[in-house]
Design a protein around this motif. Sequence first.
Motif, PDB file in Angstrom:
ATOM      1  N   GLN A 149     -21.239  10.872 -27.544  1.00  0.00           N
ATOM      2  CA  GLN A 149     -22.573  12.054 -27.833  1.00  0.00           C
ATOM      3  C   GLN A 149     -22.261  12.128 -25.989  1.00  0.00           C
ATOM      4  N   PHE A 150     -23.197  11.223 -24.848  1.00  0.00           N
ATOM      5  CA  PHE A 150     -22.721  10.846 -24.206  1.00  0.00           C
ATOM      6  C   PHE A 150     -22.167  11.484 -22.966  1.00  0.00           C
ATOM      7  N   ILE A 151     -20.930  10.565 -23.282  1.00  0.00           N
ATOM      8  CA  ILE A 151     -20.195  11.485 -22.167  1.00  0.00           C
ATOM      9  C   ILE A 151     -20.332  13.413 -22.589  1.00  0.00           C
ATOM     10  N   GLY A 152     -20.330  13.527 -23.991  1.00  0.00           N
ATOM     11  CA  GLY A 152     -20.587  14.834 -23.719  1.00  0.00           C
ATOM     12  C   GLY A 152     -21.792  16.105 -23.489  1.00  0.00           C
ATOM     13  N   MET A 153     -23.289  15.691 -23.840  1.00  0.00           N
ATOM     14  CA  MET A 153     -23.876  15.726 -22.303  1.00  0.00           C
ATOM     15  C   MET A 153     -23.704  16.182 -21.158  1.00  0.00           C
ATOM     16  N   MET A 154     -22.646  14.907 -20.042  1.00  0.00           N
ATOM     17  CA  MET A 154     -22.754  15.288 -19.016  1.00  0.00           C
ATOM     18  C   MET A 154     -21.652  16.112 -18.858  1.00  0.00           C
ATOM     19  N   LEU A 155     -20.681  16.296 -19.868  1.00  0.00           N
ATOM     20  CA  LEU A 155     -20.109  17.252 -19.170  1.00  0.00           C
ATOM     21  C   LEU A 155     -20.397  18.322 -19.507  1.00  0.00           C
ATOM     22  N   PRO A 249       4.068   0.908 -32.070  1.00  0.00           N
ATOM     23  CA  PRO A 249       3.018   0.576 -31.742  1.00  0.00           C
ATOM     24  C   PRO A 249       1.761   0.769 -31.471  1.00  0.00           C
ATOM     25  N   ILE A 250       2.073   2.323 -30.030  1.00  0.00           N
ATOM     26  CA  ILE A 250       0.864   3.533 -30.486  1.00  0.00           C
ATOM     27  C   ILE A 250       1.373   4.325 -31.290  1.00  0.00           C
ATOM     28  N   ALA A 251       2.723   4.353 -31.441  1.00  0.00           N
ATOM     29  CA  ALA A 251       2.249   5.816 -32.557  1.00  0.00           C
ATOM     30  C   ALA A 251       1.292   5.460 -34.130  1.00  0.00           C
ATOM     31  N   THR A 252       1.807   3.937 -34.265  1.00  0.00           N
ATOM     32  CA  THR A 252       0.473   2.993 -35.633  1.00  0.00           C
ATOM     33  C   THR A 252      -0.743   2.954 -35.186  1.00  0.00           C
ATOM     34  N   LEU A 253      -1.005   3.384 -33.975  1.00  0.00           N
ATOM     35  CA  LEU A 253      -2.451   3.455 -33.182  1.00  0.00           C
ATOM     36  C   LEU A 253      -2.748   4.614 -33.867  1.00  0.00           C
ATOM     37  N   VAL A 254      -2.112   5.621 -32.836  1.00  0.00           N
ATOM     38  CA  VAL A 254      -2.524   7.249 -33.172  1.00  0.00           C
ATOM     39  C   VAL A 254      -2.640   7.317 -34.265  1.00  0.00           C
ATOM     40  N   ALA A 255      -1.744   7.008 -35.981  1.00  0.00           N
ATOM     41  CA  ALA A 255      -1.867   7.445 -37.173  1.00  0.00           C
ATOM     42  C   ALA A 255      -2.666   7.228 -37.611  1.00  0.00           C
ATOM     43  N   LEU A 256      -3.054   5.580 -37.147  1.00  0.00           N
ATOM     44  CA  LEU A 256      -4.869   5.121 -37.868  1.00  0.00           C
ATOM     45  C   LEU A 256      -5.846   5.651 -37.317  1.00  0.00           C
ATOM     46  N   SER A 257      -5.945   5.965 -35.510  1.00  0.00           N
ATOM     47  CA  SER A 257      -7.437   6.062 -35.759  1.00  0.00           C
ATOM     48  C   SER A 257      -7.593   8.054 -35.892  1.00  0.00           C
ATOM     49  N   LEU A 258      -6.514   8.505 -36.019  1.00  0.00           N
ATOM     50  CA  LEU A 258      -6.435  10.270 -36.098  1.00  0.00           C
ATOM     51  C   LEU A 258      -7.809  10.069 -37.145  1.00  0.00           C
ATOM     52  N   GLY A 259      -7.330   9.560 -38.665  1.00  0.00           N
ATOM     53  CA  GLY A 259      -8.214   9.430 -39.418  1.00  0.00           C
ATOM     54  C   GLY A 259      -9.802   9.087 -39.660  1.00  0.00           C
ATOM     55  N   PHE A 260      -9.353   8.070 -38.530  1.00  0.00           N
ATOM     56  CA  PHE A 260     -11.148   8.017 -38.023  1.00  0.00           C
ATOM     57  C   PHE A 260     -11.505   9.049 -36.495  1.00  0.00           C
ATOM     58  N   ILE A 261     -10.892   9.243 -36.431  1.00  0.00           N
ATOM     59  CA  ILE A 261     -11.233  10.811 -35.319  1.00  0.00           C
ATOM     60  C   ILE A 261     -12.092  11.833 -36.066  1.00  0.00           C
ATOM     61  N   VAL A 262     -11.006  11.737 -36.332  1.00  0.00           N
ATOM     62  CA  VAL A 262     -11.892  13.143 -36.965  1.00  0.00           C
ATOM     63  C   VAL A 262     -13.369  13.322 -37.870  1.00  0.00           C
ATOM     64  N   ALA A 263     -12.721  12.043 -38.914  1.00  0.00           N
ATOM     65  CA  ALA A 263     -15.422  11.766 -38.496  1.00  0.00           C
ATOM     66  C   ALA A 263     -15.814  11.494 -37.215  1.00  0.00           C
ATOM     67  N   GLY A 264     -14.750  11.217 -36.532  1.00  0.00           N
ATOM     68  CA  GLY A 264     -16.002  10.433 -35.298  1.00  0.00           C
ATOM     69  C   GLY A 264     -16.119  12.110 -33.874  1.00  0.00           C
ATOM     70  N   ALA A 265     -15.516  13.457 -34.817  1.00  0.00           N
ATOM     71  CA  ALA A 265     -15.168  14.938 -34.065  1.00  0.00           C
ATOM     72  C   ALA A 265     -17.166  15.020 -34.616  1.00  0.00           C
ATOM     73  N   ILE A 266     -17.120  14.175 -35.491  1.00  0.00           N
ATOM     74  CA  ILE A 266     -18.757  15.062 -35.860  1.00  0.00           C
ATOM     75  C   ILE A 266     -19.852  14.988 -35.060  1.00  0.00           C
ATOM     76  N   LEU A 267     -19.936  14.118 -34.542  1.00  0.00           N
ATOM     77  CA  LEU A 267     -20.759  13.862 -32.938  1.00  0.00           C
ATOM     78  C   LEU A 267     -20.367  14.964 -31.749  1.00  0.00           C
ATOM     79  N   VAL A 268     -19.519  15.446 -31.130  1.00  0.00           N
ATOM     80  CA  VAL A 268     -18.524  15.829 -30.821  1.00  0.00           C
ATOM     81  C   VAL A 268     -19.461  17.608 -31.013  1.00  0.00           C
ATOM     82  N   GLU A 269     -18.598  18.278 -32.303  1.00  0.00           N
ATOM     83  CA  GLU A 269     -19.050  19.142 -32.896  1.00  0.00           C
ATOM     84  C   GLU A 269     -20.431  19.041 -32.840  1.00  0.00           C
ATOM     85  N   ILE A 270     -21.717  18.444 -32.873  1.00  0.00           N
ATOM     86  CA  ILE A 270     -22.841  18.576 -32.840  1.00  0.00           C
ATOM     87  C   ILE A 270     -23.271  19.190 -31.297  1.00  0.00           C
ATOM     88  N   VAL A 271     -22.541  18.215 -30.623  1.00  0.00           N
ATOM     89  CA  VAL A 271     -23.077  18.288 -29.401  1.00  0.00           C
ATOM     90  C   VAL A 271     -22.456  20.130 -28.616  1.00  0.00           C
TER      91      VAL A 271
END
Lengths: 324, 327, 552
Positions: A149-155, A249-271
């Motif tokens: 949220q801080f990064i978003g607010m700075m932008l 490995p990168i693809a794996t990491l991305v696949a993994l984080s994508l699930g959490f990114i959607v949840a983490g996008a909450i902060l971005v959407e609010i900002v």
Amino acid sequence: MRRTDYVIKRIFFAVMTVFVAITINFLLFRALPGSAVTNFARAPHASPELRATLTHEFGLDQPLWKQYALYLNQLVFHGNMGISFADNQPVTSELAGKLKNTIGMVFVGTFLAIVIGVVTGFLAAWRRGGAVDHASTSSAIVFYALPTQFIGMMLILLFASVLPTAGMRNQVNAFFSGGSTWSNLKDIGLHMILPAVTLALTLFGEYTLVVRSAMLETLGEDYVLTARAKGLPQRRIVVSHALRNAMLPIATLVALSLGFIVAGAILVEIVFSWPGIGQAVYEAVATRDYPMLQGAFLILTLSVVFFNFIADLLYFKLDPRITE
Amino acid sequence: MKTVEPAVVEGTALEARPSRGGHPIVRVFRERPSAVLGLSLVLFFVLVAIFGPALAPYSWTQPSGAVFAPPSAQHLLGTDGSGVDVLSEMMYGGRTSLIVGFAAALVAMIVGGGIGLLAGYSGGATDVGLMRVTDYFLVIPDLVLMIVIATVFGPSLSHVILVIGLLLWTTTARIVRAQVKSIRERVYVRRARSLGASHRRIVFQHILPQVAPLLIATTVLTIAYAIFDESALAFLGVGVPGVSWGTMLEHAFERTAMTEGAWWAFVPPGLAIGLVVIGCYLMGQAIEDALNPRLRVAHLSIRTWRIRKAPAATTHLDPEPDREEAV
Amino acid sequence: MRARVSWLALCAAVAVVAAGCTSGGSQGSGSGGHLTIGTTSNIDTLNPFVTFQQNSYAAFEYIYPQLVQYNDQMSDFLPDFAQSWKTSSDGLTWTFDTAPNATWSDGQPLTAEDAAFTFNTILKYGDGPAGNLIGGLANVTKVEATGPNTLVVTYSVPAANVLPQLQGLSILPEHVWSQYATGDGKALRQFPNVPEDGQPLVSGGPFELASYTKDEVAIFRKNPTFYGTKPSIDGFGLQYFSSDDAMVSALRSGQIQAAINLPPTAMNTLKGDGSLTVYDGPGLQFRDFIINSSPNKTQNLELLDPKVRMAMEYAIDRDAIVQTAWLGYAKPGSTILPPAAGVWHDPNIQPLPYDIDKANAILDAAGYKRGPDGIRIANGHPMDYTVLFAKDESGAGDTAFQIIQNGFQQIGIKITQRKEDNDAVNTAILGDNNTYNTFDLAMWDWYPCCPVPDFILSVVLCSQYGSWSDTGFCDQRYDKMYDQQGVTRNQAARVALVYSMQKLLYDARPYIVLSNDDQLNAWSTGWDGFVESSLGLFNNLSKASLTQVHPA
């Protein structure tokens, strides 16, 4: 044979997890103090009977197990996630629309993060120990550490006068001035820049470090050393061997984080006031809109389960010796 | 074969580690400047948290100046959207944020460590059962669950600590379990068992000391997550009551600091969180690296991608092939 | 490095392009054009039987006919769909002459039949699906369209508030809604009532609802078939922002041309912005400090002591709250009918000044001695209470709480803030089985829909236990006065009764009204003609504002 076994096992696990998630989902929201009825009965011109009507309508007067059975039945066999308490409309269609908005933004943000991560990680590994390496890894760590949220607010602070900082599009203009598909896309694109960049800046750090490590490791492999001994140009070695081997490995990491990114996008959407599923969660909590919350939570969990499943398949491809 | 320059492979599986005396953790700090930097950062803020409130120039709850006053001689970091001195808020808020971070990480360490130990040592049905539970926890979207739970339990310091801690234990559990499992199979543990040593003795005398450094590394990283999560929860309105760095960010957002150009209302807390997280990360990563360069477990990602077996010509602590399963 | 550089260049290029594309709205030469109004208050649904949100009602004002509307001063009623009306001498029968030859936006005739249908549907399902709206037809026994342009409404008592109540009810198109008004009427609440397949919603007001995206925007287009004064503009949009900052940012960058309910922190900057006109006027919303007045209270009964309440009011520095929490964009509170309520506000009620010494003297004289830590002892326990704090009040309310806490501390009372979601606070207030037996203090607010007293006076009625009451207050004398004013058609007499009620309430202090928010709106100087009110420039009180607005 082994592969099929593994895949079946993972599917079974995924299904079980979804079931557990649904149950937790259901119980948690029922445990919240207060109920949707007390919230909505506070309205102008409301009669005392309204509360009784609402309670019955929402099924809140039934025993808990019965509510659960009904919910499960509707969900599994009809894809019905219930009726939103806020506007009495089906949750599924509303969330589908919101999810689309989130996916677009998340996709662009993740793509940007990957690009930045791969490029900086690649450069860091290639020029290991030098200024580029330090700059890349430092910026990766710094942006990873700063709250989203801080990064978003700075932008917003920096770009408020040049880029739209709220919402997904300017529909009013498009409606009255006549908008073509292209101008609509451009409008959405402009609005998406800041949220997507915020997401990208939050995420890329991880990718940079992983790419760097993966490439460094591959650079140390025997066959790379052999290739160097053979006198092949360094650039070719790096690109053809190291980078390619790091992609999985990168693809794996991305696949993994994508699930959490959607949840983490909450902060971005609010900002950024982005009308996606994260914002829906936020609003639904405030209004005690159980079905909406359950639906959003379920969708987010499903996405994580789905991407973890993909990641598991990728793991298996990477190293079939995995045992469970 | 051509000799390999250490520079190319430093930080990879092939890096040779000279063995020296001293406790592994202490060695880490002696050998790595990044760990010292990390420690300094965290220590700085810890000191501010401890002594700051006594030195704070103004109250951190009562307004002492105009709203969104820019930094000046009277208010070194300006005032926030309620006219409260930002510097004082930072000092006191740091205390809250760090307490939440450390306490939640502690909860995660105890719960995660305990479960991981139990699962790794017992094996069999207990192991499978506990790992299933861990798996389920792992896939639930953290933030959404935290919002809901924080709402159910109410916004108090202890509740927020519990919520964050109870969602971060899973990583620790998995890592500890893997480590415990591999240690359990080591020759001297087997020997101790065959000699009839009790489980308790084996755990405390042989396994725990081996696991401890890794546990510490993971916990340090968990602190970073916890502080991050605290700020996210605060931003969503379900954070700790009172002042914390997270609530300062939320406050600034609600009171339109960005359009007012009042960067001083949110840059200090944002940077502070960033610096503490960096500090924790550097420390944790350094410890991890030193213990087992191939066991890059937490490493910013919850799962490890690293399962490729490294060549045999290395010296490191673990004689077992690196069969890190999908953690 | 290469990739990074070109990425930056791309960003810069886009920024340059975007700078030219951020302005919106169009301006003609006195008429036509369109604009966007920003709000942070959502439209939850456009179904009148389901909605609870202010902006939904404001939307209805512009897309549906109502019988009457408020005048610009909010002091009387003007014709809307009803062009004239008369009352029988006994005050029981009201006859409305509605606009002849009117049509809905789809061409179907708009007549008194639609009004009769709407009201009768509400009456029929008032116990269930229409529970949301039945209050507007309290004491109505019969509604009938005796001709295409004549509507007769019959009451059981000579009700004094007929026009304000009917003003709040939107008339719906019978040919669209009759299919849902059957059986148990549940279908009434299930119909989404939104534009579908690119077709606008069937509307009867100055605008038709042309497009609606939930949680984003509602787009209103000029309705050429409107029976009244047609709008100057081609249309407008109401855009939802989930945060104040986003809305203010959009206003300043020209993305939107008007914004309502602005945050006080943004006001100074907006005032200094030469491209904006800023409005700061009296508002209806007020913030209150609630003291549980329920006779069912089981503990801390000292809070029922009028002297304690009076001392508490002396210890509340309203001026500090107005200046510090609201940055001057509010007025010190007095009664629950603020000045924006016009003639209904009792100007004789003067709130107690901030006087710590007086407060201490009262408490000392009443025998509440101070304990060793400075906190007074009452009935054997320290005067240490929890204040339930509704999430809604966050921000300015937090500052207000601190000011109150500080003042109370000086008179030996300790309070702790417990901030929770509105729903949780409501549940805590209600206590066991709606007896209001547990809570002590709370902080919340009221935002009355209209500048008439009926609703806000009703929230402290005994009959509102478990419903609107958040104080547990119950006084039969007050209830009797309420019923009486409801049938006192003589304005002066009614005003006198309402004043008495305010005095009674003020002295009993279930509420200490802390402050009364100003109504803060702003719009681009390129636009003129908005009609402001205590509920802002987009409101549910009259159709004048958006009909008269035009490019400057």
